[in-house]
Write an enzyme that holds these catalytic residues in place. Structure first.
Site, short mmCIF file in Angstrom:
data_model
loop_
_atom_site.label_atom_id
_atom_site.label_comp_id
_atom_site.label_asym_id
_atom_site.label_seq_id
_atom_site.Cartn_x
_atom_site.Cartn_y
_atom_site.Cartn_z
CD GLU A 57 -3.02 -0.17 -0.07
OE1 GLU A 57 -2.95 0.27 -1.23
OE2 GLU A 57 -3.66 -1.17 0.25
CG ASP A 60 1.04 2.98 -6.58
OD1 ASP A 60 1.16 3.78 -5.62
OD2 ASP A 60 0.00 2.90 -7.26
N GLY A 155 -15.50 5.79 -3.74
CA GLY A 155 -14.83 6.18 -2.50
C GLY A 155 -14.64 5.03 -1.54
CB SER A 159 -9.67 1.19 -8.07
OG SER A 159 -8.65 2.01 -8.46
CB SER A 160 -15.20 3.73 -8.48
OG SER A 160 -14.90 4.91 -7.75
CG ASP A 212 -5.70 2.10 -8.25
OD1 ASP A 212 -5.00 1.31 -7.61
OD2 ASP A 212 -6.15 3.16 -7.78
P1 NG1 Z 1 -7.33 4.47 -4.48
O1 NG1 Z 1 -7.50 5.86 -4.00
O2 NG1 Z 1 -7.74 3.44 -3.51
O3 NG1 Z 1 -7.95 4.28 -5.81
C1 NG1 Z 1 -4.72 5.11 -4.58
C2 NG1 Z 1 -3.90 5.21 -5.87
C3 NG1 Z 1 -2.99 4.01 -6.09
C4 NG1 Z 1 -2.18 3.71 -4.85
C5 NG1 Z 1 -3.14 3.61 -3.64
C6 NG1 Z 1 -2.43 3.38 -2.34
C7 NG1 Z 1 -5.15 6.37 -7.61
C8 NG1 Z 1 -5.96 6.25 -8.81
N1 NG1 Z 1 -4.79 5.27 -7.02
O4 NG1 Z 1 -5.74 4.19 -4.72
O5 NG1 Z 1 -2.15 4.24 -7.20
O6 NG1 Z 1 -1.19 4.67 -4.63
O7 NG1 Z 1 -3.91 4.79 -3.48
O8 NG1 Z 1 -1.70 2.19 -2.37
O9 NG1 Z 1 -4.82 7.46 -7.19
MG MG Z 2 -9.28 5.79 -6.91
#
Ligand code: NG1
Ligand code: MG
Length: 528
Positions: A57, A60, A155, A159-160, A212
């Site tokens: 987590e 990346d 939210g 990753s929607s 994502d």
């Molecule tokens: P979320 O916000 O859960 O989609 C984000 C980032 C990922 C990664 C994670 C934490 C985007 C689209 N995604 O995910 O690349 O950094 O947080 O591991 O911002």
């Molecule tokens: Mg996201």
């Protein structure tokens, strides 16, 4: 590496049995609504799924590998192509979302205007559309009529947003196919499309990593993916044993939504700056020459450090060598950033001083998006990143060991295999639990509800449980023995949802907590 996005004419390969009937109804509804809305049938439907991150987590954007799997919930965009005009119309089947209409010629950059300050839903479509056309340098694109249907909860850390951006890139690429063919240009591969989608999402305002988009586009059925970003994007399937005892992943949403775009200045984007700052300070302390543009992430620091001091991987597996390096970097973090001066956080002016830059220079190099905070935590963020990557590498290695146990068990000592497998699953769970501790204590990306849910999950018998995705709300993911899934889910319904969300309907509950099999990645549907 050069495989295209798969073109399918039967959606049954995308969903497991229990989901298939509702998926069929949703696809049929989308086609029917499209016809009602635009008075013609769509030419194709693009599909890109959400994902759950199992481990790795917030690493990346520091160049490190992550281990997500695609889920069955997804974004669908039905498209009709118009070769005689470039105009675009975009709407959602759910009327709560505003629609969008534009003509590329009349926008400022010749594609589509995006204002990241205005957090409008259609920005995600526009980001994918513009990213693709810009990359392929298409000046007079084919027109597109689009209608979307999304099932990834918003939210929720599933990753929607990326499912949406990826789907927009795929829909746009397919709509421009005739143009590319006419000018004898090749259609981008799935890998190239993933890279374009990563860049595109940055138009929406957050300094995102690439997990994502890569997971959404490149996932293969029945496997999670270990995705590496540096020096190039590489995705390797990671399998789980399917014979008894099997494991399952249960996703449980806290129902606390974390609006990424709005909170980025004090959360996500701030973490990006903190980890970049830590990388720079470490590089300076280790005498590593900085690249001309001054930009360095924590993975590059690790690579450069071991190149400088020398590292022998002789007699070690790849995982052992990686883990040894990551442990070594954690010691460097203690030594360089664990000092009285830095350990509890530094001010912006101190951060600039430690980086050897003026405040204006630092801002120019590292702060492309607005951030707002007074204290920058270099020690705690870097400590999380290097240990989290060690956990991700160990998780992948443990999965591979479990697959070898399964292979050996066929025709061998089954009892021994069961005992060995359980020990390995326990190890996977411990890695997930430790990840949660670090996300909470060092990366500050958990929240009360996630703490409560993950603790309840452990008490209900999960091997391990952690937050998934950016955090600060959203979903947790738990590793559970497959035969205990129903009991596990009813326990959490009773202990968490009935207490905090007594008004949820049965349907809402089903969407809040569910087991998810690894689903396949993006696809293009051309059947009727
Ligand atoms: P979320 O916000 O859960 O989609 C984000 C980032 C990922 C990664 C994670 C934490 C985007 C689209 N995604 O995910 O690349 O950094 O947080 O591991 O911002
Ligand atoms: Mg996201």
């Amino acid at each position: 590496m050069s495989e295209p996005i798969p073109v399918i004419d039967d959606i049954s390969i995308l969903y497991s049995d229990p989901k298939l009937a509702s998926a069929r109804a949703r696809w049929a509804e989308l086609s029917a609504e499209f016809e009602k809305h635009y008075g013609r049938k769509p030419d194709f439907i693009a599909r890109s799924p959400g994902r759950v991150n199992l481990i790795g987590e917030h690493v990346d954007y520091s160049g490190f590998g992550v281990l997500p799997m695609a889920i069955e919930d997804d974004c669908l965009i039905a498209v009709a192509v118009n070769e005689s005009s470039s105009d675009v119309k975009f709407a959602n089947i759910n009327k709560k979302y505003s629609s969008l209409e534009f003509s590329p010629k009349s926008s400022q950059d010749g594609y589509v205007d995006i204002n990241p300050e205005l957090h409008v839903w259609s920005n995600y479509f526009a980001a994918g559309y513009r990213g693709l056309l810009e990359e392929l340098n298409i000046e007079t694109p084919n027109g597109m009529l689009c209608l979307m249907s999304g099932s990834v909860p918003e939210g929720a850390g599933l990753s929607s947003s990326s499912a949406f951006v990826c789907c927009s890139v795929i829909a746009t690429v397919k709509a421009q196919e005739s143009l590319l063919e006419k000018s004898q240009r090749k259609i981008p591969s799935a890998h190239e499309i993933a890279t374009i989608a990563i860049r595109s999402e940055r138009y929406v305002g957050a300094l995102v990593g690439g997990m994502d988009q890569a997971a959404s586009i490149l996932s293969k059925p029945n496997a999670a993916l270990f995705i590496e970003f540096h020096p190039v994007l590489k995705a390797t399937p990671v399998y789980f044993p399917t014979t008894q005892p099997a494991i399952a992943f249960v996703i449980a949403n806290t129902l606390v939504t974390s609006a990424k775009a709005e909170t980025a200045p004090v959360r996500y984007n701030l973490r990006v700056v903190e980890t970049r700052g830590a990388a720079r300070v470490l590089a300076l302390a280790l005498g590593i020459p900085l690249p001309a543009d001054g930009k360095f992430h924590l993975k590059q620091v690790l690579d450069a450090h071991y190149e400088k001091v020398g590292f022998s991987s002789e007699g070690k597996t790849e995982a052992e060598a990686d883990i040894e390096k990551l442990v070594g970097m954690t010691e460097v973090v203690e030594r360089v950033l664990g000092t009285d001066e830095i350990k509890n956080g530094v001010s912006y002016s101190k951060l600039c001083e430690l980086s050897g830059l003026s405040e204006a220079e630092f801002k120019k190099l590292y702060i492309q998006q607005p951030i707002r905070d007074e204290i920058f935590h270099l020690y705690r963020r870097a400590k999380h990143v290097y240990t989290e990557e060690r956990r991700a590498v160990a998780f992948r290695d443990t999965c591979e060991k479990a697959m070898r146990v399964q292979e050996k068990a066929a025709g061998g000592d089954e009892h021994k295999a069961v005992v060995e497998s359980k020990a390995l699953f326990k190890r996977l769970g411990e890695l997930m639990d430790e990840s949660q501790v670090y996300c909470h204590k060092y990366f500050d990306c958990s929240c009360d509800e996630l703490e409560e849910l993950t603790q309840l999950a452990r008490r209900a018998g999960a091997y391990g449980s952690r937050l998934s995705g950016a955090g600060w709300g959203g979903a947790s993911v738990s590793l559970v023995s497959e035969d205990r899934v129903p009991e596990f889910i009813s326990h959490l319904k009773k202990e968490f949802y009935a207490k905090h969300h007594p008004d949820l309907t049965e349907d809402q509950l089903e969407r809040a907590i569910f087991a998810s099999a690894p689903s396949s990645g993006a696809a293009m549907f051309v059947g009727h």
